[in-house]
Write an enzyme that holds these catalytic residues in place. Structure first.
Site, short mmCIF file in Angstrom:
data_model
loop_
_atom_site.label_atom_id
_atom_site.label_comp_id
_atom_site.label_asym_id
_atom_site.label_seq_id
_atom_site.Cartn_x
_atom_site.Cartn_y
_atom_site.Cartn_z
N ASP A 339 -19.38 4.38 9.64
CA ASP A 339 -20.16 3.36 10.34
C ASP A 339 -21.19 2.83 9.34
O ASP A 339 -21.43 3.44 8.30
CB ASP A 339 -20.83 3.99 11.55
CG ASP A 339 -21.83 3.06 12.21
OD1 ASP A 339 -21.49 1.90 12.46
OD2 ASP A 339 -22.97 3.51 12.46
N ASP A 542 -23.19 7.42 14.07
CA ASP A 542 -24.41 7.96 14.67
C ASP A 542 -24.72 7.37 16.03
O ASP A 542 -25.52 7.94 16.77
CB ASP A 542 -25.60 7.70 13.75
CG ASP A 542 -26.04 6.25 13.77
OD1 ASP A 542 -27.23 5.98 14.02
OD2 ASP A 542 -25.18 5.37 13.55
N ASP A 546 -20.27 4.47 18.49
CA ASP A 546 -19.31 5.20 17.65
C ASP A 546 -18.61 6.31 18.41
O ASP A 546 -17.61 6.85 17.93
CB ASP A 546 -20.02 5.81 16.44
CG ASP A 546 -20.67 4.78 15.54
OD1 ASP A 546 -20.03 3.74 15.31
OD2 ASP A 546 -21.80 5.00 15.08
#
Length: 661
Positions: A339, A542, A546
């Site tokens: 990410d 995080d 996600d």
């Protein structure tokens, strides 16, 4: 820009979810496992101090009952369904060990299996808690507007598509929809992962559960509550958790054949000699010896201690790996997906560039912008003020401060009007002149490079443009390089941020494959596409957005410093200290643990084969069979515990992870 802060902003984290977490000992599996462990330690203490057998044996047998009744019952139910599993085999082996005087070994097996089952049950319960808590992110009520403009507070579940709701400053948006009136800035990091609030005006899409900043919004409901993006995230996590194949340790993958073969061989070895007239006691003793030497105790201990030792080693270095299965999985990763916001970056805006219009200096532009931004509460304002202070530029007081949502801020500085805001608001196309042309060109260049452009005007004339961007983690480049070297191919970037910002970040850290503008289901689709192509994907993230991808991936790794509760519970491993270089390090450690497991399995299989052949071909005395069996157990156990050494944690550099494939 609108209301902005004057103090350095901490890393932005999604608003905490009101999750009701399952307590540690609320689960019966955890209570029984703890009881079994206490009884085992009590019995071991009595034995170590030389206490009589009548004092230690009852404690061990109570340990058998506390930790073994549940796996034993599960094994019997599986047997009723005409299948055998290792749980039943371990209970039988433990009972067999007690029958020939090796009650300590049997109790140890019982404790290992009970603890493993309890931890799995706790992880499952905590994940279910987090999925339920996610739905609390969206507000329970919303302010509905009727045709006459009257306000009524109603449950969001009663909102119908096409109705209008009013969202005041500081409120969470109650439904997915489109802005029909008003302007404001919405923090939608929980959905898209974008690091900064997004300006919303008429016609823009907004999501349920996101936080409205300054400025009231009138929103038309486009989706019912059950179909909102937040609800879909919860559904995606739950579905991925249900459909993701239950990964098993290597020893469990062959448990059916091994279990059936061992039981069948034990029965044959007991019955066949009886047919030829051998005494029952002799035949039973041979069969019991066979069951002991052929039992998978050494195989289980060949697998579990290295993986548990690797888990402990990772934990000492700030990585929580949730189970032995996860530790084994991490080592099979062939591709890593990162990410962006909060993972490769800190999620904190900072001033990256100043483009002064000819006739002005960078210092003059920054001094004017910082003075006007100082009273504001916006994250971008904090970045500007912080940059001025870092450069030793004094922040002067201003008069008549004003903030306009979606446009920017303005104030009087030394009697001059200074405006700071978005290019679309402060650089109208009708404005002409070389200063406007220079400012437009600078704003376009900054936007194309993935930065947020902020224009500074003095008396309605542009004096410069500021470029603000997210802060790259200092260890991001090294971590990406180490991951690429470890897996043999570069990582992938999956982000909900805009393509320009994503591409700029990817170029900085060396990631060629970029997927930007992804909603949570888009990340899941990207992961599934990679896995259909034969990759085993570990995703690092995080945010709440996600979580579905973490659940769907081969292995999910969460950054613990700013990770949402749902993300931390869904992930298979958590980087507690927020060190990105721990990602390649834990993968390398997992690969080392797998090699130790393979070596242990060879050792255990060699001992088992030798003892079984001896028992079948010749006459293996029971004490010697037990001694050989225990010898193999001790060897593989000690070999696995080598991973507890500090030196086993790979230093996160390309040189040290090379060759760990």
């Amino acid at each position: 820009m609108s209301s902005l802060t004057t103090t350095p902003a901490p890393p932005r984290t999604p608003p905490p979810l009101p999750v009701r977490r399952t307590r540690l000992f609320a689960l019966p599996e955890m209570r029984w496992a703890a009881t079994a462990l206490v009884l085992f330690l009590a019995g071991l203490s009595v034995q170590l101090v030389g206490g009589p057998a009548w004092a230690s044996w009852p404690l061990y047998l109570a340990c058998y009952v506390a930790g073994g009744w549940e796996p034993g019952l599960a094994g019997l139910k599986a047997l009723r369904d005409k299948t055998l599993d290792v749980d039943l085999l371990m209970v039988v082996a433990a009972i067999g060990a007690a029958a020939i005087g090796q009650v300590l070994d049997g109790a140890l097996l019982i404790v290992i299996f009970a603890t493993s089952g309890a931890l799995e049950a706790l992880a499952t319960a905590r994940t279910e808690d987090s999925v339920r808590g996610l739905l609390d992110l969206a507000p329970d009520t919303a302010t509905r507007l009727d045709a006459a403009g009257r306000e009524t507070t109603v449950p969001v579940a009663q909102l119908a598509v096409g109705e209008l709701i009013l969202v005041r400053p500081g409120e969470r948006i109650g439904a997915d929809g489109s802005v029909t009136d008003g302007a404001g800035e919405v923090d939608q990091a929980t959905i898209t992962g974008e690091p900064l609030p997004v300006d919303k005006t008429t016609g823009d899409e907004v999501f349920a559960g996101t936080l409205n900043g300054a400025g009231a919004l009138t929103v038309r409901v486009d989706r019912p509550a059950g179909e909102s993006v937040v609800a879909r995230i919860a559904a995606l996590v739950a579905e991925a958790s249900r459909t993701k194949a239950r990964t098993q340790l290597f020893v469990e993958k062959v448990e059916q054949r091994y279990s059936v073969g061992m039981v069948a061989a034990t029965i044959v070895l007991f019955v066949t000699p009886l047919l030829f007239g051998e005494a029952v006691r002799t035949s039973l003793l041979r069969a019991m010896t066979f069951m002991i030497v052929a039992s998978p105790c050494a195989v289980v201990l060949a697998t579990m201690p290295p993986l548990l030792a690797a888990i402990a080693s990772a934990g000492r270095h700030g990585v929580l790996v949730k189970s032995a299965v996860v530790m084994e999985q991490l080592g099979t990763t062939t591709r890593v997906a990162f990410d962006k916001t909060g993972t490769l970056t800190r999620g904190v805006p900072h001033l990256a560039e100043i483009r002064a219009v000819p006739g002005y200096t960078d210092q003059q532009v920054l001094a004017a912008a910082a003075a006007v931004e100082h009273p504001s509460e916006h994250p971008l304002a904090a970045a500007v003020v912080r940059a001025a202070r870092d450069r030793g530029i004094p922040v002067r007081p201003v008069d008549r401060f004003s903030a306009q949502p979606g446009r920017g801020v303005s104030a009087r500085l030394d009697a001059e009007l200074v405006q700071v805001g978005a290019p679309t608001a402060l650089l109208p196309s009708c404005a002409t002149g070389p200063d406007f042309a220079a400012a437009r060109a600078a704003a376009e260049q900054l936007a194309d490079s993935g930065q947020t452009a902020v224009v500074v005007l003095v008396e309605h004339h542009p004096v410069g443009v500021l470029g603000i961007t997210d802060q790259l983690r200092p260890d991001a480049r090294g971590a990406v390089a180490a991951v690429a070297d470890l897996t043999g191919q570069p990582p992938v970037l999956l982000t909900g941020d805009n393509p320009h910002a994503a591409r700029r970040l990817a170029d900085q850290v060396g990631i060629p494959d970029v997927h930007a503008g992804l909603l949570p289901e888009g990340k899941v689709t990207a992961v599934q596409k990679l896995e259909r192509a034969g990759e085993r994907v570990a995703i690092v993230g995080d945010g709440i957005n996600d979580a579905p991808a973490l659940a769907a991936a081969h292995a999910g790794i969460a950054m613990g410093g700013a990770g949402s509760d749902l993300t931390l519970q869904t992930a298979d491993a958590v980087v507690v200290r927020d060190e990105l270089t721990a990602v390649p390090a834990v993968i390398a450690l997992s690969r080392r643990a797998r090699r130790v497991v393979s070596a242990n399995l060879v050792i255990a299989a060699t001992f088992i084969t030798g003892l079984v052949v001896w028992d079948l071909v010749g006459h293996l005395p029971l004490p010697l069979g037990v001694a050989g069996h225990e010898c193999s157990t001790v060897i593989v156990g000690l070999n696995g515990l080598r991973l507890l050494r500090t030196a086993t944690w790979p230093h996160p550099t390309r040189r040290n992870v090379r060759g760990q494939r």
